[in-house]
Design an enzyme around this catalytic site. Structure first.
Site, PDB file in Angstrom:
ATOM      1  N   HIS A  54      17.616  44.721  43.907  1.00 24.71           N
ATOM      2  CA  HIS A  54      17.658  46.124  44.333  1.00 24.71           C
ATOM      3  C   HIS A  54      18.376  46.933  43.272  1.00 24.71           C
ATOM      4  O   HIS A  54      19.096  46.391  42.426  1.00 24.71           O
ATOM      5  CB  HIS A  54      18.359  46.267  45.684  1.00 24.71           C
ATOM      6  CG  HIS A  54      19.758  45.725  45.706  1.00 24.71           C
ATOM      7  ND1 HIS A  54      20.848  46.436  45.258  1.00 24.71           N
ATOM      8  CD2 HIS A  54      20.245  44.527  46.098  1.00 24.71           C
ATOM      9  CE1 HIS A  54      21.936  45.711  45.389  1.00 24.71           C
ATOM     10  NE2 HIS A  54      21.606  44.547  45.894  1.00 24.71           N
ATOM     11  N   SER A  66      20.832  50.113  41.740  1.00 25.60           N
ATOM     12  CA  SER A  66      22.104  50.787  41.999  1.00 25.60           C
ATOM     13  C   SER A  66      22.569  51.366  40.670  1.00 25.60           C
ATOM     14  O   SER A  66      21.793  51.909  39.903  1.00 25.60           O
ATOM     15  CB  SER A  66      23.106  49.775  42.582  1.00 25.60           C
ATOM     16  OG  SER A  66      24.357  50.367  42.790  1.00 25.60           O
ATOM     17  N   SER A  94      47.661  33.958  41.177  1.00 23.47           N
ATOM     18  CA  SER A  94      47.866  35.237  40.506  1.00 23.47           C
ATOM     19  C   SER A  94      47.986  34.930  39.019  1.00 23.47           C
ATOM     20  O   SER A  94      47.380  34.004  38.510  1.00 23.47           O
ATOM     21  CB  SER A  94      49.116  35.948  41.050  1.00 23.47           C
ATOM     22  OG  SER A  94      49.220  37.242  40.490  1.00 23.47           O
ATOM     23  N   HIS A 107      49.628  29.642  45.966  1.00 23.03           N
ATOM     24  CA  HIS A 107      48.837  30.883  45.941  1.00 23.03           C
ATOM     25  C   HIS A 107      48.586  31.283  44.492  1.00 23.03           C
ATOM     26  O   HIS A 107      49.291  30.841  43.590  1.00 23.03           O
ATOM     27  CB  HIS A 107      49.537  32.009  46.711  1.00 23.03           C
ATOM     28  CG  HIS A 107      50.866  32.384  46.139  1.00 23.03           C
ATOM     29  ND1 HIS A 107      52.025  31.668  46.398  1.00 23.03           N
ATOM     30  CD2 HIS A 107      51.229  33.392  45.302  1.00 23.03           C
ATOM     31  CE1 HIS A 107      53.038  32.223  45.767  1.00 23.03           C
ATOM     32  NE2 HIS A 107      52.591  33.271  45.091  1.00 23.03           N
TER      33      HIS A 107
END
Length: 898
Positions: free
Chosen positions: A439, A441, A583, A581
């Protein structure tokens, strides 16, 4: 020869003595063959042999050496003494660079007495740096096989045909632009390979190669091939793929021994029936069955699948129609599309626009570099039945290998990266990025940090960096319940950069590691990270009290020392720690205690560009001023390119800017500009700095001061715009306050001039033109006032512009003669006469823009396009205000985004 084998063993650098002789001799010497290209110091071994056992060496008939060897030049002087030599291989490519590509050898020439090797029949000089074929080669009377592929040859000697015994010749992967006529004298030649060169034309004499069985001409720029190829009665395989052929002679079908004819990926619109019926012909990738289109700007229809099917002449915006049969479309700006058959079930009108990037909605990530304008394709959201392919040209980033080029698309809410392939187009000399979409855009091309990613299952896995394979992330079993996607990026930072920014020779840092995932939930078990120790630091000299693990937030605004919070392990070269986590992570080695502030400063500087401003005036018309913001390393090349047409002061002092940062140019002290320009904000010109795009505008300036008696000495000053989002806090503070916004000031001088026409030129100069408007309300008007503004900018280029507008030489001469005393009258007469004759033509504005560009006046073309675009916007707004147009939801989202 046995003595030579023993000597090779005795001189083995490993010091094995005679005990190593049999193994070494067997690996490099067999009978009269000497294979030394497998050794990094093969030339040294040869010279040693030649010195101590010359009588044995000169009997060698087959010799192989690596041209990557540093002693090659010294070795070349000894080769003419090998009178019995039949085969010589001096190839490069035995070493590879950091990207895995073969390194070419150092061979650039051969000694003159090399031609005395009367027994030499086989010579391989591939993967070297030959720019011309050494003349001594033409004196080798027995030479039958010659390979010079992967060099830099631009041409072959005119007397190349002297090699009368040549049966095999390969010059693939060079830069040959033509072949000598004497090539037809190679009557014994059986195999000719000149593929992947720059050949545009073949000599008719190629048809004299009557013994040729295989001819490879693929990957060149051939538009046609001579009819004489039909004389090659021995030819079995003819490779012509990947050229620019628009026709092939039907007589090729009469070649009696031909078993393969490859015509793929050319520009053939028709193939003779005699050839098409051959069972061994390959014709894919040609626009067969098409007729050459004659498209109009913004209205081009396509019906068949071909690269050359549609070529639009409108650069910034326009439209074309796609049917169920599919098509290829080429925009004037170099963007290509391929719509496969069945991609659109019904005829569909595609609208395109090329937009300048706006940092308000083009959000670049840290260390991204913008490489193109924004391409908008409509209708938004329409799902194609098959993937549509897009090729977008971009500015070569010239960034180090830790960056990669990707196409990025906007969904209406966020930007995402598409799977991208990059290719260098030799014909257009441009880099293009290729992607596939379902599509339409908004699309743009960026350079980002190389990204490695993997899917982490519950069983765990391993992820390492392709930039630095020593950086690894280990996911143990049970680390997650549901599979999740993890991405890894690495930014190497050199010791020189750290030292320059910190002014501390004792500071060292590892590469910057960035980890991200598609889940907001932390991992169930610690993830193990391996980072290389900073440069110069090993497990042997490591002082653990000076080593710090820093954790940065997503924006790099804060850097926290987490050394005491993790368990650090060390090997001789690496530091290993565990996290839950993701980062930024950074390993630092320093005596400083508050390392977080230093890391923040370094990280900020890594994102800044050092730039200079230039302000130049056209030599022919000083009222035309070129403004540009140029990265520091590009200033000298840019000025050198402009010096013939422009003059002006030295560039400004160096300043620092972020990618995507806004700045303004203000004309001061008696100089002004047209305030109605779309890019003019509060009397200042608006710019956006992108390091690899042209931050340049050429505008027309005036002065309210009476210049009849004196020149005007003004200036242009550059100021920062609004503080960009997500920049470091320290940088944000420095960009606040009126004094901190100023960047640089450069002088502008307008010389004393004769009075120009006023806003009513007709009565002043004897012209009597009725009011006129070019174009229409929907596409945008050019009013008489606009034409007057354009006329002021034309200057001495009026004749060239008039000719490109379609005026005859006689008309130009008559206008020049009738107004020979006044340049202003000449310009007005030319421009308004043309406008009156073409006022009813709906495409006259496009013709005016094209004429300006063809005359080298891109500045005026940009001005006209800006005026037209502003007119379109005003017309659309007025229609919406009175409720005559119902906006679709996709248009609402587009306007909201813009």
């Amino acid at each position: 020869m046995q003595k030579m084998a023993e000597l090779l063993g005795l001189r083995d650098e490993c010091g094995e003595g005679t005990s190593g002789a049999p193994a070494l001799a067997g690996s490099c010497l067999a009978d009269n063959r000497l294979n030394l290209d497998v050794y990094p110091d093969g030339c040294r071994r040869f010279l040693q042999l030649f010195k101590e056992q010359q009588g044995e060496v000169v009997q060698v008939e087959f010799l192989r050496l690596s041209s990557n060897d540093c002693l090659l030049d010294t070795t070349l002087g000894s080769l003419p003494h090998l009178k019995h030599l039949k085969s010589l291989v001096l190839k490069g490519g035995h070493a590879r660079d950091e990207f895995g590509s073969c390194q070419h050898g150092s061979l650039t020439s051969l000694p003159p007495d090399f031609g005395n090797l009367s027994c030499l029949t086989h010579l391989d000089l591939s993967f070297n740096r030959l720019s011309t074929l050494p003349s001594c080669i033409l004196h080798l009377p027995s030479l039958s096989v010659l390979l010079v592929s992967h060099n830099s040859l631009v041409t072959l000697p005119e007397d190349f045909g002297r090699l009368s015994k040549l049966t095999f010749f390969s010059a693939m992967k060079n830069q040959l632009k033509d072949l000598p006529q004497s090539i037809g004298e190679l009557s014994m030649l059986q195999d000719l390979d000149v593929s992947e060169n720059a050949l545009e034309l073949l000599p008719e004499e190629v048809g004299n190669l009557h013994n040729c069985t295989e001819l490879d001409l693929s990957g060149n720029r051939l538009l046609s091939i001579p009819d004489s190829l039909a004389n090659l009665k021995s030819l079995r395989r003819l490779h012509l793929h990947s050229n620019l052929l628009v026709t092939v002679p039907a007589s090729l079908a009469s070649l009696p021994n031909l078993s393969r004819l490859d015509l793929q990926n050319n520009c053939l619109r028709a193939i003779p029936a005699e050839i098409q019926t051959l069972p061994f012909v390959h014709i894919r990738g040609n626009p067969l069955g098409e007729t050459e289109p004659s498209p109009q700007a913004g209205n081009c229809k396509a019906s068949a699948a071909s690269l050359h099917n549609v070529i639009t002449s409108c650069i910034s915006s326009g439209s074309f129609t796609v049917t169920s049969e599919g098509c290829r479309v080429v925009l004037a700006c170099g963007i290509h599309f391929y719509f496969p058959p069945g991609a659109a079930s019904d005829p569909l009108r595609i609208h395109f626009r090329s937009l300048p990037p706006d940092p308000q909605w083009v959000k670049l990530r840290h260390h991204d570099v913008l490489l193109s304008r924004v391409l908008e394709l409509q209708p938004h959201g329409v799902q194609f039945q098959q993937e549509v392919q897009i090729w977008m040209p971009y500015t070569s980033p010239q960034t180090p290998h830790q960056h990669e080029v990707v196409v990025r698309t906007f969904s209406g809410q966020s930007w995402s990266d598409l799977k991208t392939r990059v290719k260098w187009k030799r014909k257009s000399k441009k880099c293009v990025a290729h992607c596939c979409v379902l599509h339409f855009s908004w699309f743009l091309v960026v350079s980002r940090l190389v990204q490695n990613e993997c899917r982490v299952p519950a069983e765990g896995t391993l992820l390492f960096s392709s930039v630095d394979p020593n950086i690894k992330v280990i996911f143990p079993p049970g680390v997650t319940k549901e599979p999740r996607s993890v991405k890894l990026q690495v930014l190497p930072v050199s010791a020189e950069e750290i030292q320059e920014i910190t002014a501390n020779a004792g500071c060292r840092a590892s590469p910057l590691l960035y980890l991200s995932q598609d889940s907001t939930v932390d991992f169930l078990k610690p993830v193990r990270i391996q980072l290389p120790l900073p440069p110069g630091i090993t497990g042997l000299n490591l002082d653990q009290s000076r080593l710090h693990i820093l954790h940065g937030d997503l924006e790099g605004q804060t850097w926290n020392d987490i050394t005491s919070e993790v368990m650090l392990e060390f090997t001789h070269l690496y530091a290993v720690f565990e996290v839950t986590h993701f980062s930024w992570y950074w390993l630092w080695y320093t005596t400083k205690t508050y390392i977080g502030g230093i890391a923040k400063k370094v990280y900020e500087r890594l994102r800044l560009y050092q730039v200079n401003f230039i302000a130049l005036q056209r030599k022919k018309d000083p009222e035309q001023v070129l403004l540009q913001c140029v990265p520091k390393h590009k200033v000298d090349p840019v000025l050198k390119k402009l010096q013939d047409r422009y003059r002006g002061p030295e560039p400004s002092d160096m300043v620092e800017m972020f990618e995507g940062e806004q700045f303004f140019a203000a004309f001061e002290r008696g100089i002004s500009i047209d305030m109605d320009r779309p890019d003019c904000v509060d009397g200042r010109l608006s710019f956006i700095f992108y390091s690899h795009l042209k931050n340049m505008k050429e505008i027309y300036v005036t002065s309210p001061v009476d210049r009849k008696g004196q020149a005007v000495k003004g200036q242009v000053s550059f100021y920062r715009g609004a503080v960009p989002d997500s920049i470091p806090e320290d940088a944000s503070r420095r960009r606040k306050g009126p004094d901190s916004l100023w960047l640089a000031t450069l002088p502008i001088k307008l010389p004393q001039l004769k009075p120009r026409w006023d806003e009513n030129p007709g009565p002043l100069y004897g012209f009597s033109f009725p009011p006129l408007n070019l174009g229409n309300a929907e596409t945008g008007y050019l009013t008489q006032a606009n034409l007057l503004s354009i006329a002021r900018r034309v200057g001495a280029d009026w004749q060239s512009i008039g000719l490109n507008l379609g005026l005859t030489y006689q008309q130009i001469e008559r206008i020049g003669y009738n107004n020979r005393e006044d340049l202003n009258k000449q310009i007005l007469d030319m421009l308004f006469s043309w406008a009156q004759q073409n006022s009813e033509d709906p495409g006259c504005v496009s013709k005016l823009i094209t004429a300006m560009k063809e005359s080298g006046r891109q500045d005026i073309a940009d001005e006209v396009e800006a005026i037209i675009e502003l007119g379109r916007q005003k017309y659309s707004e007025s229609i919406r205000r009175v409720g005559l147009e119902q906006e679709s939801s996709t248009e609402d989202s587009a306007i909201a985004m813009m």
